[in-house]
Design a protein around this motif. Structure first.
Motif, PDB file in Angstrom:
ATOM      1  N   ARG A   1      -1.420   3.143 -11.691  1.00 13.81           N
ATOM      2  CA  ARG A   1      -1.459   2.127 -12.751  1.00 13.81           C
ATOM      3  C   ARG A   1      -2.826   2.147 -13.436  1.00 13.81           C
ATOM      4  O   ARG A   1      -2.920   2.091 -14.661  1.00 13.81           O
TER       5      ARG A   1
ATOM      6  N   TRP B   1       8.860   6.356  -9.534  1.00 12.19           N
ATOM      7  CA  TRP B   1       8.382   6.435 -10.920  1.00 12.19           C
ATOM      8  C   TRP B   1       9.390   7.222 -11.737  1.00 12.19           C
ATOM      9  O   TRP B   1      10.397   7.720 -11.217  1.00 12.19           O
TER      10      TRP B   1
ATOM     11  N   THR C   1       7.753   2.398 -13.372  1.00 18.12           N
ATOM     12  CA  THR C   1       8.941   1.682 -13.807  1.00 18.12           C
ATOM     13  C   THR C   1       8.768   0.210 -13.499  1.00 18.12           C
ATOM     14  O   THR C   1       7.826  -0.196 -12.816  1.00 18.12           O
ATOM     15  N   GLU C   2       9.738  -0.590 -13.925  1.00 15.59           N
ATOM     16  CA  GLU C   2       9.652  -2.020 -13.644  1.00 15.59           C
ATOM     17  C   GLU C   2       9.696  -2.282 -12.152  1.00 15.59           C
ATOM     18  O   GLU C   2       9.138  -3.249 -11.663  1.00 15.59           O
ATOM     19  N   ASN C   3      10.377  -1.387 -11.396  1.00 15.46           N
ATOM     20  CA  ASN C   3      10.464  -1.559  -9.944  1.00 15.46           C
ATOM     21  C   ASN C   3       9.113  -1.518  -9.278  1.00 15.46           C
ATOM     22  O   ASN C   3       8.939  -2.020  -8.182  1.00 15.46           O
ATOM     23  N   GLU C   4       8.161  -0.862  -9.931  1.00 12.43           N
ATOM     24  CA  GLU C   4       6.840  -0.722  -9.333  1.00 12.43           C
ATOM     25  C   GLU C   4       5.917  -1.836  -9.768  1.00 12.43           C
ATOM     26  O   GLU C   4       4.719  -1.775  -9.539  1.00 12.43           O
ATOM     27  N   GLY C   5       6.490  -2.856 -10.407  1.00 15.30           N
ATOM     28  CA  GLY C   5       5.662  -3.984 -10.810  1.00 15.30           C
ATOM     29  C   GLY C   5       5.071  -4.728  -9.637  1.00 15.30           C
ATOM     30  O   GLY C   5       4.069  -5.410  -9.745  1.00 15.30           O
ATOM     31  N   SER C   6       5.706  -4.548  -8.457  1.00 11.22           N
ATOM     32  CA  SER C   6       5.189  -5.254  -7.284  1.00 11.22           C
ATOM     33  C   SER C   6       3.790  -4.793  -6.916  1.00 11.22           C
ATOM     34  O   SER C   6       3.080  -5.453  -6.191  1.00 11.22           O
TER      35      SER C   6
ATOM     36  N   GLU D   1       1.424  -4.553  -8.916  1.00  8.10           N
ATOM     37  CA  GLU D   1       0.418  -5.225  -9.739  1.00  8.10           C
ATOM     38  C   GLU D   1      -0.118  -6.444  -9.013  1.00  8.10           C
ATOM     39  O   GLU D   1       0.613  -7.176  -8.359  1.00  8.10           O
TER      40      GLU D   1
END
Lengths: 613, 87
Positions: A547, A596, A603-608, A610
């Motif tokens: 990120r 990814w 992806t949005e799934n990897e927002g965790s 953040e």
């Protein structure tokens, strides 16, 4: 705040004003970053440093500790140095060891962040959380070792110091930060510190953390220490990593002459097996370490001894075509004196040697195999400072082109290649600007993937993919795309180790690293953490670095290897051949395996991953 | 069959030599022979017919192998080395 194992705050020091501010750290943030590399990256994201120039005054430089520092666990006296790298303009986390970690934590903080730029060369002094700046005139220009000695005399031996050499002062893009002969080596954090006009940071303190279950922690620490004396660490204790040289040479994966070959005719001569026969060898260890992996060899000039690891041996030896052990040791010592990363120094000089031989550079004295040329190139990189207030360093100029060559060498091989032209970038030995360590990717193709996708560039510490290549699980010369999933596992383990922080040389004693790490954290912090949580945390640690890089401008074309690696098989072994297509497929599977996109975007799934302020 | 064996790192240090030959038609036989002749190897690197944790075998400088029943051919060379690299 009251979390066992943590102080629950970091110290933000503005070196422009000399002021320090203790900033609280929330428990959720600490649980998801843990410490070390993870904590440092988390703090940089919060500071929005990805959008800053690496050497700008605003760019933060973080010294991050961990909840294990100060505990009885062996190898736990470590700290991470995290910043944006001037070499890659991407995330850089490097680790170093020993007393600075212990003293730094005792200031009452889980991390120390430097921002701003001092008006004059300065020393940051932190005494139990109280911050002041002092003039660095008397130590500016000194080697890290000499500076550390002078600081000990000036402030007393209860202070621990992290210092830069002249390379950091003059902004060499792969300058290191040193402590007690150990270095936060890769990526140029020394240049970041030097850009702030900070020569040294001196810390001491009296504030200690509690542990959740101290008695059980002590018992566990004893078990781990006992295992650390056993066969799992024998190689490091008895021989050191330099013993890799003959193994890699035999497998034709020892990078020689700027990755033109995979085996070296002079390997035996510079091997530790032979050096140990003719030179005095001593061992040393970091504070709180039971392994004792450091092997120092005496120089023939009688001026002390130098630590030899595989990486400085390969980079200043075969990579530059050097088979004279005295030259390798002298070059290693010079790197220590200047405060520069040996891998990047060797890689950049090897690249320059090839350019000189091809006539792209005006340096008739710089040739593969010429030890005096190697040493002279190092002198051009670092220069000599006669006057602390004078930022011009005369260096050792004997040829009209030397000054310009020194300037180019200080940039690292990628930027140097861009300036040299002639499409020399095709053989600049780097990924994202970070020079490739001593593993020829064509013969270790899971490692090739690890290099290509590594967040800080070509890196053998953040990816342990060579372990996959060294196993029967894959064919190291054609591992198949499925090897990518194994590479992910090695990255996750490394990310967790770098955040806990424990030395990777300890990894062989663990049967189930995530399970055993969870127990360690439970005993230190009292958290009900388990192996599954740590597996998820480890993945998040890696994703968070991605990120950061995306915010810093990463694009998919950065995840690759030099054209030489992708077009030229090793001459010794035609099956050690890696095509761009094969690498691309492995990268695709790696990215999807991480959750990814196939190209490597989050992806949005990897927002965790953040972390919110 | 006599199989050339090359030793690296700790294996070399324990055996006291860089290379030798060992008797056997498969990997397991060769390892047993080595262990019987070099007690240092038996103690650290070899456990019966397989290598101990942390050690690995390479065939002819090419592929890494682990199965004791792996058959060996004439002119095969076995390398015994540490599994971890690093450094």
């Amino acid at each position: 705040m009251g979390i066992p194992g943590y102080h629950g705050q970091f110290l933000r020091v503005d070196v422009g004003t000399g002021g320090g501010l203790s900033v609280p750290l929330e428990e959720n943030f600490l649980r998801r970053t843990i410490g070390g590399s993870g904590l440092g990256v988390g703090l940089l994201l919060r500071e929005n440093s990805a959008g800053m120039q690496a050497l700008s005054a605003a760019a933060p430089l973080v010294f991050a500790f961990s909840p294990l520092v100060g505990s009885p666990l062996t190898t736990s006296a470590k700290f991470a140095v995290v910043s944006k790298s001037p070499l890659t303009e991407r995330i850089n986390d490097s680790l170093a060891s020993s007393g600075f970690a212990l003293a730094g934590r005792r200031t009452g903080h889980d991390a120390i962040m430097l921002v701003g730029r001092a008006a004059e060369p300065s020393i940051v002094v932190i005494d139990d959380g109280h911050v002041r700046l002092e003039a660095a005139d008397e130590i500016w220009g000194m080697t890290p070792g000499d500076a550390q000695q002078r600081l000990k005399q000036r402030f007393g031996s209860d202070y621990q110091t992290a210092v830069i050499g002249s390379a950091g002062e003059r902004g060499v893009h792969y300058a290191t930060i040193s402590h007690d002969g150990r270095h936060a080596g890769r990526g140029g954090s020394g240049a970041v510190m030097g850009s702030k006009n900070i020569k040294a940071i001196c810390v001491r303190g009296t504030r200690r953390c509690d542990w959740a279950q101290p008695e059980r922690l002590v018992e566990l620490a004893r078990e781990i220490s006992r295992k650390s004396f056993g066969p799992a660490t024998a190689k490091y204790r008895e021989l050191g990593t330099a013993t890799n040289l003959l193994t890699f040479n035999r497998l034709n994966v020892l990078p020689v002459r700027n990755f033109q070959q995979g085996s070296f005719e002079g390997a035996e001569r510079i091997s530790p097996e032979q050096l140990g026969e003719v030179r005095e060898r001593t061992r040393a260890s970091c504070a709180a370490c039971t392994i004792g992996c450091e092997h120092l060899y005496s120089l023939q000039d009688g001026k002390g001894s130098v630590r030899l690891e595989y990486e400085n041996l390969f980079a200043l030896g075969p990579l530059c075509g050097i088979s004279d052990p005295e030259v390798v040791l002298a070059a290693s010592r010079r790197c220590d004196e200047l405060g520069i990363d040996t891998i990047s120094a060797g890689g950049t000089i090897a690249f320059a040697m090839e350019c000189a031989e091809l006539g792209y550079l005006d340096a008739p004295w710089l040739r593969f195999g010429d030890g005096s040329g190697l040493l002279r190139a190092l002198d051009l990189i670092g220069g000599d400072s006669q006057d602390p207030g004078n930022r011009e360093y005369p260096g050792n100029r004997e040829h009209p082109g030397d000054a310009e060559l020194g300037r180019l060498l200080r940039l690292g091989s990628r930027r140097m290649a861009i300036e040299v032209g002639h499409n020399s970038i095709r053989f600049a030995p780097q990924v994202k600007g970070l020079e490739i360590p001593g593993y020829d990717p064509r013969g270790l193709q899971t490692m090739a993937l690890g290099f290509a996708v590594g967040s800080r560039g070509a890196d053998h510490n953040r990816s342990g993919a060579y372990e996959v290549d060294f196993s029967s699980a894959v064919d190291r010369r054609n591992p198949g795309a499925g090897a990518a999933l194994l590479a992910i596992e090695t990255e996750d383990r490394a990310a967790l180790m770098d955040s806990l922080i424990l030395c990777k040389f300890l990894r062989g004693i663990f049967v189930d690293f995530f399970e055993e790490s969870a127990e360690i954290l439970r005993l230190v912090t009292g958290w009900d953490v388990n192996a599954d949580e740590l597996r998820a945390t480890a993945r998040d640690l890696v994703t968070r670095k991605k990120r950061y890089n995306i915010l810093a401008g990463w694009t998919p074309d950065e995840d690759t290897l030099p054209e030489r690696i992708l077009r030229q098989p090793l001459p010794e072994d035609s099956l050690s051949s890696l095509s761009a297509e094969r690498l691309a497929e492995m990268i695709r599977v790696y990215n999807l395996g991480r959750g990814w996109t196939a190209e490597g975007w989050l992806t949005e799934n990897e927002g965790s991953a953040e972390i919110h302020c | 069959m006599q199989v050339p064996v090359e030793l690296f790192g700790i294996a070399r240090a324990r055996a006291g030599i860089a290379a030798t030959t060992a008797s056997g038609n498969c990997v397991g036989d060769v390892l047993q022979d080595l262990a019987s002749r070099f007690p240092g190897l038996a103690e650290t690197c070899i456990d019966g017919r397989k290598v101990r944790s942390g050690y690995t075998l390479n065939l002819n400088g090419e592929r890494f192998i682990s199965a004791p029943e792996t058959l060996l051919k004439e002119n095969d060379v076995l390398l015994l080395l540490s599994m971890d690299a690093g450094g």
